[in-house]
Motif scaffolding. Structure first.
Motif, short mmCIF file in Angstrom:
data_model
loop_
_atom_site.label_atom_id
_atom_site.label_comp_id
_atom_site.label_asym_id
_atom_site.label_seq_id
_atom_site.Cartn_x
_atom_site.Cartn_y
_atom_site.Cartn_z
N ALA A 267 1.01 -1.52 -0.60
CA ALA A 267 -0.01 0.17 0.49
C ALA A 267 1.05 1.15 -0.13
O ALA A 267 0.21 2.06 -0.91
CB ALA A 267 -1.08 0.02 1.21
N ALA A 268 1.54 1.42 0.74
CA ALA A 268 2.73 2.52 1.22
C ALA A 268 3.65 2.68 -0.26
O ALA A 268 3.61 3.94 -1.36
CB ALA A 268 4.33 2.06 1.95
N VAL A 269 3.97 1.77 -1.17
CA VAL A 269 4.40 1.80 -2.11
C VAL A 269 3.53 2.47 -3.40
O VAL A 269 3.71 3.53 -4.07
CB VAL A 269 5.08 0.00 -2.81
CG1 VAL A 269 5.60 0.07 -4.54
CG2 VAL A 269 6.11 -0.11 -2.43
N ALA A 270 2.31 2.05 -3.65
CA ALA A 270 1.08 2.39 -4.63
C ALA A 270 0.54 3.81 -4.38
O ALA A 270 0.50 4.71 -5.50
CB ALA A 270 -0.26 1.34 -4.33
N PHE A 271 1.12 4.36 -3.06
CA PHE A 271 0.12 5.40 -2.47
C PHE A 271 1.96 6.27 -3.14
O PHE A 271 1.49 7.20 -3.58
CB PHE A 271 0.54 5.33 -0.89
CG PHE A 271 0.52 7.12 -0.52
CD1 PHE A 271 -0.80 7.24 0.04
CD2 PHE A 271 0.92 7.79 -0.42
CE1 PHE A 271 -1.11 8.77 0.74
CE2 PHE A 271 1.20 9.25 0.11
CZ PHE A 271 -0.24 9.20 0.53
#
Length: 398
Positions: A267-271
């Motif tokens: 989720a952090a990478v996508a954000f």
């Protein structure tokens, strides 16, 4: 005694003379010295007329000497920036690939035409028609509707002409697939409360469907449409996934946002990918997610989390589900679970050229209530095309 001395002296003289002759014979002849070669200036001998044409002499260089002045990097015209691939145009891709599709799906189109062209269309023949459609994974309800419509039209028109039958079959297949469905992708910059932002496209699917490869092909397709793209490598569970995606991006000059360590929070990478896309003012942020089994609740919940985190920047405009056309009805069960978790907006149907079950297009749309937007028709980098119902049906019946 004197006579003996004289004889011996003569023998010695003769012997010395013979030795001298032999030595003179074997002694190498002295080479005749050649006159010095005239000094050359500007390729011509000194003193020669400038308008005379001279052939190379012995010892002259046939090529430019190695120690002559060479061009430097500054003297050579080099292309600016990295060399990248030029993707094939998107328009007409499905038409170009129709021959490949027609070969793999000939059982559906040609089989139906052969059955309908029989002299007698009895109940047994209509059952064969129905069976052919079912084997093509069209599904029970669409199959029943198609067969009923064909029976009525054949009865009313009383035709057995192959061209008329082909036209009727095309009409019914197009009606089952749907020609009035919006199959366009949201790939234009969007306007939100905070101003303009990129369109955000998430790509989801189970393991083994070629999802990361499909993301790379979608990126190529967008670049062919002159879109600026950022890739997000949110598949952090498979070690090679980020590297694979980055390689696809590099081939078309598209940057990839990825984590420096395996197992990072997807989720952090996508954000971060969406954040970078906003800052760079690109057109589309394309996010690859980890492949998941539809029966693993924890993994599916995490996929929902990725979508919720990304939506802090704004809505996710497209959620594309990658399905393998060769899995048939099992793919429909996978699709249903993913649709419940992330609200799928479109289907990418891969390996459609490797199956005779072209009817899966109809079945998956009816199962999910969302359209097939893209189809994969081979392993080539540009073998991904927007789905065009008429071109697809024409390929089935060609």
């Amino acid at each position: 005694m004197e006579t003996l001395e004289i004889v011996i002296g003569l023998i010695v003289v003769i012997a010395l003379a013979a030795v001298g002759a032999v030595v003179g014979f074997v002694r190498p002849r002295r080479r005749r010295s050649l006159p010095p070669r005239p000094a050359r200036q500007n390729g011509l001998a000194t003193g020669a007329r400038d308008d005379e044409d001279h052939l190379p002499g012995v010892g002259d260089d046939a090529e430019v000497p190695r120690d002559s002045a060479t061009r430097t990097v500054e003297d050579v015209d080099l292309p600016e920036g990295p060399i990248v691939d030029r993707p094939a145009p998107v328009l007409g891709r499905l038409v170009r690939l129709r021959e490949r599709l027609a070969r793999s799906n000939s059982a559906l189109g040609q089989g139906l035409l052969a059955l309908l062209s029989r002299d007698t269309l009895d109940e047994a023949t209509w059952e064969e028609v129905e069976e052919t459609l079912l084997l093509a994974d069209i599904g029970f309800e669409p199959t029943t509707r198609i067969v009923d419509a064909l029976r009525e039209r054949v009865k009313v028109l009383g035709t057995r002409d192959p061209e008329h039958l082909r036209g009727m079959l095309k009409d019914e297949l197009l009606a089952a697939i749907g020609t009035d469905v919006d199959r366009s992708l949201t790939i234009e910059r969007q306007v939100g409360p905070a101003g303009e932002r990129p369109a955000v496209v998430m790509v989801v699917g189970v393991n083994g469907t070629g999802k990361t490869t499909t993301v790379g092909k979608i990126a190529r397709m967008l670049v062919a449409q002159d879109k600026d793209v950022v890739l997000g490598a949110a598949d952090t569970f498979r070690a090679a996934a980020a590297e694979q995606l980055a390689t696809w991006g590099e081939r078309v000059g598209v940057p990839t946002v990825r984590s420096d360590r395996d197992g990072a929070d997807p989720a952090a990478v996508a954000f971060d990918a969406v954040k970078q896309g906003i800052e760079a003012e690109v057109d589309v942020v394309l996010i690859d997610t980890a492949g998941r089994l539809q029966n693993k609740v924890g993994l599916m919940d995490e996929l929902g989390k990725v979508k919720r985190v990304v939506e802090r920047h704004g809505p996710v405009d497209e959620v594309l589900l990658v399905l393998d056309a060769t899995t048939g009805q099992n793919g429909l069960r996978q699709a249903a679970v993913f649709s419940e978790v992330v609200d799928v907006t479109g289907i990418v149907l891969t390996k459609l050229d490797g199956t005779a079950k072209g009817g899966i297009v109809v079945a998956v749309q009816r199962s999910l209530g969302v359209p097939v937007k893209l189809v994969g028709l081979g392993e080539g980098a540009d073998d991904l095309a927007p789905f065009e119902p008429e071109a697809f049906v024409d390929a089935l019946l060609s």
